[in-house]
Write a protein that holds these residues in place. Structure first.
Motif, mmCIF file in Angstrom:
data_model
loop_
_atom_site.group_PDB
_atom_site.id
_atom_site.type_symbol
_atom_site.label_atom_id
_atom_site.label_comp_id
_atom_site.label_asym_id
_atom_site.label_seq_id
_atom_site.Cartn_x
_atom_site.Cartn_y
_atom_site.Cartn_z
ATOM 1 N N LEU A 330 0.836 -1.197 0.000
ATOM 2 C CA LEU A 330 0.000 0.000 0.000
ATOM 3 C C LEU A 330 0.870 1.247 0.000
ATOM 4 C CD1 LEU A 330 -2.928 -0.873 2.427
ATOM 5 C CD2 LEU A 330 -2.611 -1.452 0.027
ATOM 6 N N ARG A 331 0.306 2.331 -0.478
ATOM 7 C CA ARG A 331 1.048 3.577 -0.571
ATOM 8 C C ARG A 331 0.965 4.336 0.745
ATOM 9 N NH1 ARG A 331 3.981 1.609 -4.279
ATOM 10 N NH2 ARG A 331 2.937 1.188 -6.259
ATOM 11 N N ARG A 333 -0.099 7.233 1.150
ATOM 12 C CA ARG A 333 -1.390 7.920 1.249
ATOM 13 C C ARG A 333 -2.395 7.061 2.000
ATOM 14 N NH1 ARG A 333 -4.212 8.200 -4.313
ATOM 15 N NH2 ARG A 333 -4.237 5.970 -3.809
ATOM 16 N N ASP A 334 -2.485 5.788 1.631
ATOM 17 C CA ASP A 334 -3.404 4.877 2.317
ATOM 18 C C ASP A 334 -2.995 4.707 3.782
ATOM 19 O OD1 ASP A 334 -4.695 4.393 -0.179
ATOM 20 O OD2 ASP A 334 -3.127 2.940 -0.661
ATOM 21 N N TRP A 338 -5.267 5.850 7.262
ATOM 22 C CA TRP A 338 -5.520 4.948 8.390
ATOM 23 C C TRP A 338 -4.930 5.494 9.679
ATOM 24 C CZ3 TRP A 338 -1.379 1.203 9.919
ATOM 25 C CH2 TRP A 338 -1.764 0.421 11.012
ATOM 26 N N TYR A 381 -11.107 0.252 4.880
ATOM 27 C CA TYR A 381 -10.480 0.876 3.705
ATOM 28 C C TYR A 381 -9.138 0.218 3.395
ATOM 29 C CZ TYR A 381 -7.859 4.382 1.063
ATOM 30 O OH TYR A 381 -7.076 5.017 0.130
ATOM 31 N N LEU A 382 -8.327 -0.045 4.429
ATOM 32 C CA LEU A 382 -7.064 -0.741 4.208
ATOM 33 C C LEU A 382 -7.291 -2.098 3.561
ATOM 34 C CD1 LEU A 382 -4.908 -0.236 7.434
ATOM 35 C CD2 LEU A 382 -4.637 0.888 5.221
ATOM 36 N N SER A 384 -9.797 -3.068 1.747
ATOM 37 C CA SER A 384 -10.252 -2.923 0.354
ATOM 38 C C SER A 384 -9.095 -2.556 -0.561
ATOM 39 C CB SER A 384 -11.358 -1.869 0.272
ATOM 40 O OG SER A 384 -10.860 -0.574 0.581
ATOM 41 N N ARG A 385 -8.184 -1.698 -0.088
ATOM 42 C CA ARG A 385 -7.026 -1.338 -0.894
ATOM 43 C C ARG A 385 -6.094 -2.542 -1.057
ATOM 44 N NH1 ARG A 385 -5.988 0.734 -4.125
ATOM 45 N NH2 ARG A 385 -4.047 1.867 -3.732
ATOM 46 N N GLN A 388 -7.491 -4.710 -3.708
ATOM 47 C CA GLN A 388 -7.257 -4.156 -5.044
ATOM 48 C C GLN A 388 -5.826 -4.376 -5.513
ATOM 49 O OE1 GLN A 388 -8.405 -0.034 -4.800
ATOM 50 N NE2 GLN A 388 -10.500 -0.516 -4.163
ATOM 51 N N THR A 389 -4.880 -4.271 -4.584
ATOM 52 C CA THR A 389 -3.476 -4.418 -4.975
ATOM 53 C C THR A 389 -2.990 -5.863 -4.941
ATOM 54 O OG1 THR A 389 -2.713 -4.058 -2.702
ATOM 55 C CG2 THR A 389 -2.937 -2.118 -4.099
#
Length: 416
Positions: A330-331, A333-334, A338, A381-382, A384-385, A388-389
């Motif tokens: 994760l980046r 930003r993410d 959090w 949110y973490l 879900s990201r 996605q990755t």
């Protein structure tokens, strides 16, 4: 090869130095309690409460590890964590409760620096994770909030090491570290499931024998002596968790805020359903994705789902996610989204607890509920990201079903 290793070590040196910053921030935040102690409501107002420090005093952990194995130190921690805390407390050079608490936190702070450096190195050297940033471990804001709250760091280090060992094709070591992690904190058992699914996807099923052997061997070494001397010490922490009501941070605590607490039985059922959902999602992600997903991303999804669906989600549990966020790729930003939610909840939970005995100074339950939901939403949110990755492009063993890293062109010691 020596040049490459030396170059990698030199490049990692600044990361290792920066790992001291979250620990220094944690120690600074503990300042008022280090001076006056951790009793009463004052630690909540000053944001320096530490379950690690309080439990050392209330359990008599300063009697040492022998007393722990005899069953005379009632720490509500899994066996390995309880043994380590008792060992550290028993080595205290001074006398008196406050002196012992200061010793334990001081030594734990030093161990925390080493732990952050080690986890950052594992993140940096995990095959298939060359695009991740070890600074997300070394400079994690959540680590600064949680490192000295509890001894959870022990389980986190062991779990991270287990994932690293599996990615480096050391199945026995992976099993041993994850097995030790289960004896320190329960959630590494979920990572054993993730590793098993990853093995099935990548054709490494035979290596699971080594994983199982390593895990069972360590569990036997840790739990065996206690089963002979004090069986209740082995199960105390887990048994207590089934008897307790909803804890702070859990979405199931919201009815408690409204004066309608749910029963332990209901919470147990919801927790089991949460674990089942996490395992199903891991199966879908690992076995159904078009390419083998990142191991760290799958682990993050599983642990996040269990945390947000569990009966308790205390502040210190967020430390579990720190290395997984980095391994998931994760980046920043993410990560910072959090961390902001965690910081808001961190302030809110202590103000809420501090005000329970003084209604005039209390944070209204509705405001704490808002902070709680914000934090849970950030963890979702973490997840879900990470989902996605998980199937995004990566370099190394996760793109190769046999787990062999792709060659990297080099000029001298520099990668291009």
């Amino acid at each position: 090869m020596p040049v490459r290793r030396g170059g990698a070590a030199a490049a990692f040196a600044p990361v290792a130095l920066l790992a001291a910053l979250p620990v220094l921030a944690s120690v600074w935040r503990q300042g008022p309690c280090l001076e006056r102690g951790w009793g009463g409501q004052e630690p909540f107002w000053r944001f320096c409460y530490s379950d690690l420090a309080v439990s050392v005093q209330t359990s008599g952990a300063d009697r040492g590890v022998r007393a722990f194995f005899a069953g005379d130190v009632p720490l509500d921690h899994p066996p390995l964590t309880g043994a380590v805390v008792s060992l550290v407390a028993g080595l205290a050079p001074g006398s008196g409760a406050l002196a012992t608490q200061r010793w334990v936190l001081g030594l734990w702070a030093l161990l925390a620096v080493a732990a952050l450096v080690l986890m950052a190195w594992w993140v940096r050297t995990s095959p298939g994770h060359r695009d991740v940033d070890p600074l997300q471990v070394a400079l994690a804001p959540v680590a600064a909030l949680t490192l000295l709250l509890s001894p959870d760091l022990l389980g986190v280090v062991l779990a991270t090491g287990g994932l690293w060992a599996w990615s480096r094709r050391h199945p026995v070591l992976a099993g041993a570290l994850l097995g030790a992690g289960v004896m320190a904190r329960t959630y590494p058992a979920l990572l054993l499931v993730v590793v098993a699914m990853h093995a099935w996807r990548t054709g490494r099923e035979r290596e699971l024998v080594g994983v199982a052997g390593g895990a069972l061997g360590v569990v036997a070494v840790v739990a065996g002596p206690l089963l002979l001397t004090s069986p209740s010490t082995v199960t105390r922490a887990w048994a207590a968790s089934f008897e307790n009501g909803a804890g702070l941070g859990s979405v199931w605590y919201l009815p408690t805020l409204d004066g309608n607490a749910w029963s332990p039985t209901t919470l147990t059922v919801l927790g089991v359903l949460g674990v089942a959902l996490a395992v199903v999602l891991a199966g879908v992600l690992v076995l159904g994705a078009p390419r083998t997903p990142r191991l760290g991303a799958v682990a993050l999804v599983v642990v996040a789902v269990v945390l947000v669906s569990g009966r308790s989600f205390p502040v210190q549990s967020s430390l579990w996610l720190v290395p997984l966020v980095a391994l998931a790729g994760l980046r920043w930003r993410d990560h910072l989204v959090w961390a902001l939610a965690e910081g808001i909840h961190f302030v809110a939970v202590w103000l809420y607890l501090a005000g329970l005995r003084d209604a005039n100074r209390s944070l209204p339950p509705s405001w704490y509920a808002l902070a709680l939901l914000l934090r849970v939403a950030a963890v979702v949110y973490l997840a879900s990201r990470a989902w996605q990755t998980a199937t995004g492009p990566s370099v190394g063993d996760e793109d190769d079903p046999r787990g062999v890293p792709e060659p990297v062109p080099e000029v001298g010691a520099a990668r291009i």
